[in-house]
Design an enzyme around this catalytic site. Sequence first.
Site, PDB file in Angstrom:
ATOM      1  N   CYS A  84       0.834  -1.205   0.000  1.00  0.00           N
ATOM      2  CA  CYS A  84       0.000   0.000   0.000  1.00  0.00           C
ATOM      3  C   CYS A  84       0.873   1.261   0.000  1.00  0.00           C
ATOM      4  O   CYS A  84       1.471   1.588  -1.014  1.00  0.00           O
ATOM      5  CB  CYS A  84      -0.996  -0.040   1.161  1.00  0.00           C
ATOM      6  SG  CYS A  84      -2.346   1.124   0.969  1.00  0.00           S
ATOM      7  N   HIS A 181      -3.308  -5.091   1.385  1.00  0.00           N
ATOM      8  CA  HIS A 181      -2.617  -5.358   2.655  1.00  0.00           C
ATOM      9  C   HIS A 181      -2.506  -6.870   2.877  1.00  0.00           C
ATOM     10  O   HIS A 181      -3.398  -7.472   3.481  1.00  0.00           O
ATOM     11  CB  HIS A 181      -3.382  -4.713   3.820  1.00  0.00           C
ATOM     12  CG  HIS A 181      -3.232  -3.234   3.885  1.00  0.00           C
ATOM     13  ND1 HIS A 181      -2.316  -2.613   4.708  1.00  0.00           N
ATOM     14  CD2 HIS A 181      -3.868  -2.249   3.217  1.00  0.00           C
ATOM     15  CE1 HIS A 181      -2.397  -1.304   4.541  1.00  0.00           C
ATOM     16  NE2 HIS A 181      -3.336  -1.055   3.643  1.00  0.00           N
ATOM     17  N   GLU A 183      -0.790  -8.471   4.904  1.00  0.00           N
ATOM     18  CA  GLU A 183      -0.676  -8.799   6.334  1.00  0.00           C
ATOM     19  C   GLU A 183      -2.044  -8.957   6.993  1.00  0.00           C
ATOM     20  O   GLU A 183      -2.157  -9.504   8.086  1.00  0.00           O
ATOM     21  CB  GLU A 183       0.165  -7.746   7.068  1.00  0.00           C
ATOM     22  CG  GLU A 183      -0.501  -6.417   7.346  1.00  0.00           C
ATOM     23  CD  GLU A 183      -0.579  -5.466   6.159  1.00  0.00           C
ATOM     24  OE1 GLU A 183      -0.961  -4.308   6.388  1.00  0.00           O
ATOM     25  OE2 GLU A 183      -0.278  -5.865   5.011  1.00  0.00           O
TER      26      GLU A 183
END
Length: 200
Positions: A84, A181, A183
């Site tokens: 991002c 994202h 994660e």
Amino acid sequence: MKIGIIAYQGSFEEHYLQLKRAFDKLSINGEITPVKIPKDLKDIDGVIIPGGESTTIGLVAKRLGILDELKEKITSGLPVMGTCAGAIMLAKEVSDAKVGKTSQPLIGAMNISIIRNYYGRQRESFEAIIDLSKIGKGKANVVFIRAPAITKLWGKAQSLAELNGVTVLAEENNILATTFHPELSDTTSIHEYFLHLVKG
């Protein structure tokens, strides 16, 4: 293997946990360390630049003297994954969906053009399924938060995944950029792919 995560803001903890899972899945004896100042870059095998606010990350990195060092290491071959805002930091060309060209501090090591806030404020965050077959994985549900878009690639930069025809995952040599994202995803596929990149 030692991976550094830029730790000014953004989802350090989430990247840490996802990396740990990826290490376990790949049976890698790995170490994860926060990176804030130039000496933190010493002895790392790869670095992650997480999401957050790209202008803030750039200004803090510049003030602490790490921006130029990061750029030098990445252009010399240090594997990096930018997610991002991190992807924005890596791009050679950045503009904003509303205000046009920006003058924020960048690493600018990747031959991609990025538009910030591409999906508009009304789509602050959303989830979508993307096809990761180009990195040897299946489909994955991923999270976009005030996401940018990679609108142009040149040189050795290549698109690895798209959403509605727009690149959301790109690679160029030692550099991996995601506009989502990873994660926050259920899968460790992207982190695993990054670790393969680090292993070489």
